[in-house]
Design a protein around this motif. Structure first.
Motif, PDB file in Angstrom:
ATOM      1  N   GLY A 162       0.820  -1.210   0.000  1.00 46.12           N
ATOM      2  CA  GLY A 162       0.000   0.000   0.000  1.00 46.12           C
ATOM      3  C   GLY A 162       0.848   1.251   0.000  1.00 46.12           C
ATOM      4  N   ALA A 163       1.912   1.260   0.798  1.00 40.74           N
ATOM      5  CA  ALA A 163       2.811   2.416   0.850  1.00 40.74           C
ATOM      6  C   ALA A 163       3.509   2.633  -0.483  1.00 40.74           C
ATOM      7  N   VAL A 164       3.845   1.529  -1.165  1.00 45.81           N
ATOM      8  CA  VAL A 164       4.491   1.623  -2.480  1.00 45.81           C
ATOM      9  C   VAL A 164       3.537   2.235  -3.504  1.00 45.81           C
ATOM     10  N   TYR A 165       2.285   1.774  -3.507  1.00 46.30           N
ATOM     11  CA  TYR A 165       1.299   2.339  -4.432  1.00 46.30           C
ATOM     12  C   TYR A 165       1.039   3.816  -4.126  1.00 46.30           C
ATOM     13  N   ASP A 166       0.988   4.157  -2.833  1.00 47.78           N
ATOM     14  CA  ASP A 166       0.774   5.557  -2.464  1.00 47.78           C
ATOM     15  C   ASP A 166       1.893   6.447  -2.973  1.00 47.78           C
ATOM     16  N   LYS A 167       3.128   5.946  -2.927  1.00 44.43           N
ATOM     17  CA  LYS A 167       4.277   6.769  -3.292  1.00 44.43           C
ATOM     18  C   LYS A 167       4.536   6.790  -4.794  1.00 44.43           C
ATOM     19  N   PHE A 168       4.442   5.636  -5.444  1.00 44.38           N
ATOM     20  CA  PHE A 168       4.858   5.544  -6.846  1.00 44.38           C
ATOM     21  C   PHE A 168       3.709   5.317  -7.820  1.00 44.38           C
ATOM     22  N   GLY A 169       2.489   5.162  -7.305  1.00 40.47           N
ATOM     23  CA  GLY A 169       1.339   5.002  -8.184  1.00 40.47           C
ATOM     24  C   GLY A 169       0.943   3.552  -8.384  1.00 40.47           C
ATOM     25  N   GLU A 170      -0.326   3.347  -8.704  1.00 42.71           N
ATOM     26  CA  GLU A 170      -0.857   1.992  -8.844  1.00 42.71           C
ATOM     27  C   GLU A 170      -0.457   1.317 -10.153  1.00 42.71           C
ATOM     28  N   LYS A 171       0.188   2.068 -11.046  1.00 40.43           N
ATOM     29  CA  LYS A 171       0.676   1.468 -12.288  1.00 40.43           C
ATOM     30  C   LYS A 171       2.075   0.875 -12.126  1.00 40.43           C
ATOM     31  N   THR A 172       2.642   1.006 -10.945  1.00 40.86           N
ATOM     32  CA  THR A 172       3.972   0.460 -10.682  1.00 40.86           C
ATOM     33  C   THR A 172       3.968  -1.058 -10.882  1.00 40.86           C
ATOM     34  N   ILE A 173       4.937  -1.563 -11.620  1.00 42.31           N
ATOM     35  CA  ILE A 173       5.038  -3.001 -11.883  1.00 42.31           C
ATOM     36  C   ILE A 173       5.655  -3.696 -10.667  1.00 42.31           C
ATOM     37  N   ILE A 174       4.943  -4.667 -10.140  1.00 41.97           N
ATOM     38  CA  ILE A 174       5.385  -5.405  -8.958  1.00 41.97           C
ATOM     39  C   ILE A 174       5.870  -6.793  -9.383  1.00 41.97           C
ATOM     40  N   ARG A 175       7.029  -7.174  -8.923  1.00 44.58           N
ATOM     41  CA  ARG A 175       7.568  -8.508  -9.204  1.00 44.58           C
ATOM     42  C   ARG A 175       7.888  -9.219  -7.892  1.00 44.58           C
ATOM     43  N   HIS A 176       7.924 -10.551  -7.954  1.00 45.15           N
ATOM     44  CA  HIS A 176       8.281 -11.341  -6.771  1.00 45.15           C
ATOM     45  C   HIS A 176       9.795 -11.443  -6.684  1.00 45.15           C
ATOM     46  N   SER A 177      10.313 -11.236  -5.477  1.00 48.42           N
ATOM     47  CA  SER A 177      11.748 -11.357  -5.244  1.00 48.42           C
ATOM     48  C   SER A 177      12.085 -12.759  -4.741  1.00 48.42           C
ATOM     49  N   ASP A 178      11.335 -13.196  -3.746  1.00 50.33           N
ATOM     50  CA  ASP A 178      11.415 -14.587  -3.282  1.00 50.33           C
ATOM     51  C   ASP A 178      10.045 -14.961  -2.748  1.00 50.33           C
ATOM     52  N   ALA A 179       9.984 -15.992  -1.958  1.00 49.91           N
ATOM     53  CA  ALA A 179       8.682 -16.514  -1.540  1.00 49.91           C
ATOM     54  C   ALA A 179       7.823 -15.501  -0.803  1.00 49.91           C
ATOM     55  N   ASP A 180       8.433 -14.662  -0.004  1.00 51.87           N
ATOM     56  CA  ASP A 180       7.644 -13.759   0.832  1.00 51.87           C
ATOM     57  C   ASP A 180       8.006 -12.288   0.671  1.00 51.87           C
ATOM     58  N   ARG A 181       8.688 -11.926  -0.415  1.00 53.49           N
ATOM     59  CA  ARG A 181       9.060 -10.527  -0.622  1.00 53.49           C
ATOM     60  C   ARG A 181       8.811 -10.121  -2.067  1.00 53.49           C
ATOM     61  N   LEU A 182       8.584  -8.821  -2.249  1.00 49.65           N
ATOM     62  CA  LEU A 182       8.317  -8.252  -3.573  1.00 49.65           C
ATOM     63  C   LEU A 182       9.415  -7.264  -3.918  1.00 49.65           C
ATOM     64  N   LYS A 183       9.479  -6.870  -5.206  1.00 47.95           N
ATOM     65  CA  LYS A 183      10.453  -5.859  -5.599  1.00 47.95           C
ATOM     66  C   LYS A 183       9.903  -5.014  -6.739  1.00 47.95           C
ATOM     67  N   ILE A 184      10.437  -3.795  -6.842  1.00 46.18           N
ATOM     68  CA  ILE A 184      10.048  -2.857  -7.893  1.00 46.18           C
ATOM     69  C   ILE A 184      11.286  -2.128  -8.398  1.00 46.18           C
ATOM     70  N   LYS A 185      11.175  -1.595  -9.619  1.00 41.91           N
ATOM     71  CA  LYS A 185      12.177  -0.681 -10.154  1.00 41.91           C
ATOM     72  C   LYS A 185      11.511   0.663 -10.364  1.00 41.91           C
ATOM     73  N   VAL A 186      12.067   1.696  -9.745  1.00 41.29           N
ATOM     74  CA  VAL A 186      11.493   3.038  -9.852  1.00 41.29           C
ATOM     75  C   VAL A 186      12.602   4.047 -10.113  1.00 41.29           C
ATOM     76  N   THR A 187      12.249   5.112 -10.796  1.00 36.28           N
ATOM     77  CA  THR A 187      13.195   6.196 -11.060  1.00 36.28           C
ATOM     78  C   THR A 187      12.923   7.332 -10.096  1.00 36.28           C
ATOM     79  N   VAL A 188      13.925   7.666  -9.284  1.00 36.98           N
ATOM     80  CA  VAL A 188      13.759   8.716  -8.283  1.00 36.98           C
ATOM     81  C   VAL A 188      14.991   9.607  -8.281  1.00 36.98           C
ATOM     82  N   GLN A 189      14.851  10.751  -7.620  1.00 35.67           N
ATOM     83  CA  GLN A 189      16.010  11.588  -7.356  1.00 35.67           C
ATOM     84  C   GLN A 189      16.574  11.187  -5.991  1.00 35.67           C
ATOM     85  N   ILE A 190      17.843  10.896  -5.956  1.00 30.35           N
ATOM     86  CA  ILE A 190      18.482  10.471  -4.720  1.00 30.35           C
ATOM     87  C   ILE A 190      18.648  11.685  -3.824  1.00 30.35           C
TER      88      ILE A 190
END
Length: 325
Positions: free
Chosen positions: A261-289
């Motif tokens: 939910g926090a990820v969707y709030d910050k980066f939008g609901e169009k963010t592509i979500i992928r599985h990292s392992d059995a119980d974790r997810l990962k995303i690629k986003v472009t941000v300013q460091i």
């Protein structure tokens, strides 16, 4: 009836229809006549029929129907639903950069636009809760001048200030005018910002609109680089993460499903979500460091991790170490 009285009568009829009628709730001939009588305007039924036909023929969005055995009418205009009106009023009240006085004025305008019935319903449920309104009463003028400069592709100038402990204005650059190339106005984190292109730094610069004084449109056109950024406004402003400048990086983040939910709030609901392992997810986003990005990560207390690139992870760890020292 004199010409002026006839005009007043027609205006009163339109006033009544706008405030009391809508699709599904027409007002009858008798109701209109009684309303006119309440404003000391006499009108016979036969005359009212002619008045209504005149208004309709003149282009007024009036729909004729029946209510029992009477003719009835309503205004067929696009209006705000109760939910839309409530959302807009709450948004205005929650916005920090609009002063208390301007907030009250804008709320009244929204209520007036909605008609008497809806405004009464919403007015009874208005909750005043924002005690952190800013004090710059020139905010509307600032926005209008900046918008004009953006449309005309001209530079904009202004004085820029902070507030001291006594809430007095302390002008930057010894009250010398800032002159910059405007690209867009952006609302972020309860404040309104001018996103501009700096010819000096060849990068984005950002200014809070409520911290500007005496905004003016300059005669000088914006530079070619600013015009390019203006044509790509959406992607350009997206890079201004939390209104801080910094290097733009593509970052891979890993997190548990509970933070989705926090990820969707910050980066939008169009963010592509992928599985990292059995119980974790990962995303690629472009941000300013930037510090706000690291602050956003830190609030999750290690549950949100930077996987790539290693350079960003090192900067994040350094930021934490510097904070602890």
């Amino acid at each position: 009836m004199g010409e002026n009285n006839q005009k007043i009568k027609l205006l009163r009829i339109m006033e009544f229809l706008r405030s009391e009628s809508e699709a599904g709730k027409p007002v009858s001939t008798n109701q209109i006549i009684n309303y006119l009588k309440g404003h000391n305007i006499s009108c016979e039924r036969r005359t009212l029929y002619k008045d209504m036909e005149l208004l309709i023929e003149s282009g007024a969005n009036i729909v004729k129907t029946e209510l029992g055995r009477e003719n009835a009418y309503y205004i067929d205009e696009v209006s705000l639903s109760l939910a839309e009106l409530k959302i807009l009023i709450d948004a205005v009240q929650a916005t920090n950069f609009i002063t208390d006085v301007k907030t009250a004025e804008l709320v009244e305008k929204l209520l007036a636009f909605s008609g008497i019935r809806r405004s009464e319903i919403v007015r009874d449920n208005i909750v005043l809760y924002n005690n952190h309104k800013h004090s710059n009463g020139d905010i509307y003028d600032n926005i209008e001048q900046i918008e004009l400069a953006i449309r005309q592709k001209k530079q904009v100038s202004f004085y820029y200030f902070d507030l001291d402990e006594k809430k007095n204005r302390v002008y930057r650059k010894e009250k010398k005018r800032y002159i910059t190339d405007p690209v867009a106005l952006v609302f972020s984190e309860d404040n309104y910002y001018l996103v501009a292109y700096s010819q000096k730094y060849q990068n984005a610069v950002n200014y809070r609109v409520d911290r500007m004084d005496t905004v003016e449109v300059e005669d000088t056109p914006i530079c070619e680089e600013a015009q390019i950024k203006k044509r790509k406004t959406e992607s350009y402003t997206e890079q201004v993460f939390k209104m801080y400048n910094g290097e733009v990086e593509e970052v891979t983040l890993e997190f548990p499903p509970e933070l989705l939910g926090a990820v969707y709030d910050k980066f939008g609901e169009k963010t592509i979500i992928r599985h990292s392992d059995a119980d974790r997810l990962k995303i690629k986003v472009t941000v300013q460091i930037s510090p706000p990005f690291f602050g956003w990560l830190f609030q999750f207390m290690g549950k949100m991790r930077i996987l790539e690139p290693p350079s960003v992870l090192e900067k994040y760890n350094k930021c934490i170490r510097d904070t602890l020292e």
